[in-house]
Each structure stands twice: as C-alpha cells, then as structure tokens.
Design a protein around this motif. Structure first.
Motif: not given
Length: 215
Positions: A1-3, A64, A66
């Motif tokens: 997952d992205s930030p 992830s 992040a």
C-alpha cells in the motif's frame, strides 16, 4: 500500500467504521499471547486484538515498507516486519497463538506451520454487499460471490472451520470518508472517482475462525 492509501485507511479506522469488525476479530483471539497479522497495513486490527494485556505481543507483517513504519508506531507491543505473505514467513514453527488475515492474501500452509496446535486463524472476507453503495454508484471493482465458501474448501487440507460470523451494518459517512473508503482499497490501483458524495455505506463481511488440523 502507498502512504496515501495508508492515510486514507487510518482516517476510516479512526472514524470507527470498522470498529464492529475489529471487536469481532478481537473476541476470537482473546487470551492469545502472541498474534501475527498478515497484510497488516496500519495494524488497526492487530492493536485491537491485543487488548489491554501488557504481556500480549503482536507482529505486523506487510510487504509495504510504508505500512511497516505505521504499524510499528501503532502500539509498543507490536513489531513490524516487511515480508511477502506468499513466501515462507519469517516466523518459527508453532510459536503463535493466532494469525489474523483481514482483507489480506492467505498463505494457508504457512499459517498452519506457525500456529500452535491450539492456535486459531481468523480470516475476514468481504461479501458481495460490502460497500455495494459505492461500488454501484462509481462502477468500482466487484466482490466475487461465496468467498467464504471458497476459503473453507481451500483451507480444508490444513484447517477445520470452528466458527463463522456474518456482520452487516450501514453507516452514514461524509463525502471525505466515502472517498477514503474507496482510496484505501484495491480501487486505488485502478481508478479513483473525482466526485464522491456523502451518504450511507454498507459494511458486509464474514469472519471465519479456523484451527489447525492435528498432525
């Protein structure tokens, strides 16, 4: 997952939209002193499952970096590990009391390996009605039917099903939270709608608890 996805997820969880789900998961693992959550993201469900016992520890596993950084800050009892759930888990044999898999990939042979004989696997899967309001209005990805039944079949080599709970409720959300519900999930990798309205959304999920088959 992205930030950005993690930030959206954190806002949704802070709003309590999935609090009944977290409480149900926690109830299934109460009394377990070592808990792993795979695909942990922000470790919201793991932190809830640990409860108030200072002697309970958790491991948040996510591919992830992040996510691992966020999870490590969630609770001092949680250690975060960056790893791929599809690969052998960096966990010793039969050392865990519970594995949580909430809207996450499932490596069933590895889950069976790391659980103690009396341990439990708790899996949360969406039902077709989950977020159907948003899916219908914005043409989002659909949830396949009978995910729970497919899981029972796939798990039968390693686990027996001991409990099934269906949770369904509706909640009114602001336009910002509705947008976050879309942005926190797999639709973020495809297309996010530009205009999202406030309204009622449906939470519709299955919580299944399994225990390892005797070896």
């Amino acid at each position: 997952d992205s930030p950005a996805m993690l930030a959206a997820r954190a806002r949704v969880h802070s709003a309590g939209i999935f609090a009944p789900v977290a409480a149900q998961v926690a109830g299934q693992v109460r009394g377990r002193t070592a808990v792993l959550e795979v695909g942990a993201g922000t470790a919201y469900y793991l932190a809830t499952a640990l409860g108030d016992d200072p002697g309970t520890v958790g491991v948040a596993l996510d591919v992830s970096k992040a996510a691992a950084k966020v999870a490590a800050r969630t609770d001092q009892r949680i250690a975060a590990v960056v790893a791929d759930v599809w690969q052998p888990l960096p966990v010793r044999d039969r050392c865990l009391g519970a594995v949580l898999c909430v809207f996450a990939p499932r490596n069933l042979p590895e889950f069976a390996r790391v659980l103690r004989p009396e341990g439990v696997l708790v899996v949360v899967t969406p039902r077709p009605g989950h977020l159907v309001d948003l899916r219908d209005h914005h043409g989002l990805l659909r949830v396949p039917s009978d995910k729970a039944g497919q899981l029972v079949t796939a798990a039968s080599e390693f686990f027996e099903l001991v409990d099934t709970r269906l949770l369904r409720h509706q909640i009114d959300v602001s336009a910002a939270l509705a947008a976050d519900l879309i942005a926190m999930g797999p639709n973020a990798f495809h297309r996010l709608p530009e205009d999202v309205d406030a309204g009622s959304v449906t939470i519709d999920i299955t919580v299944q608890t399994f225990r390892p088959l005797s070896s």
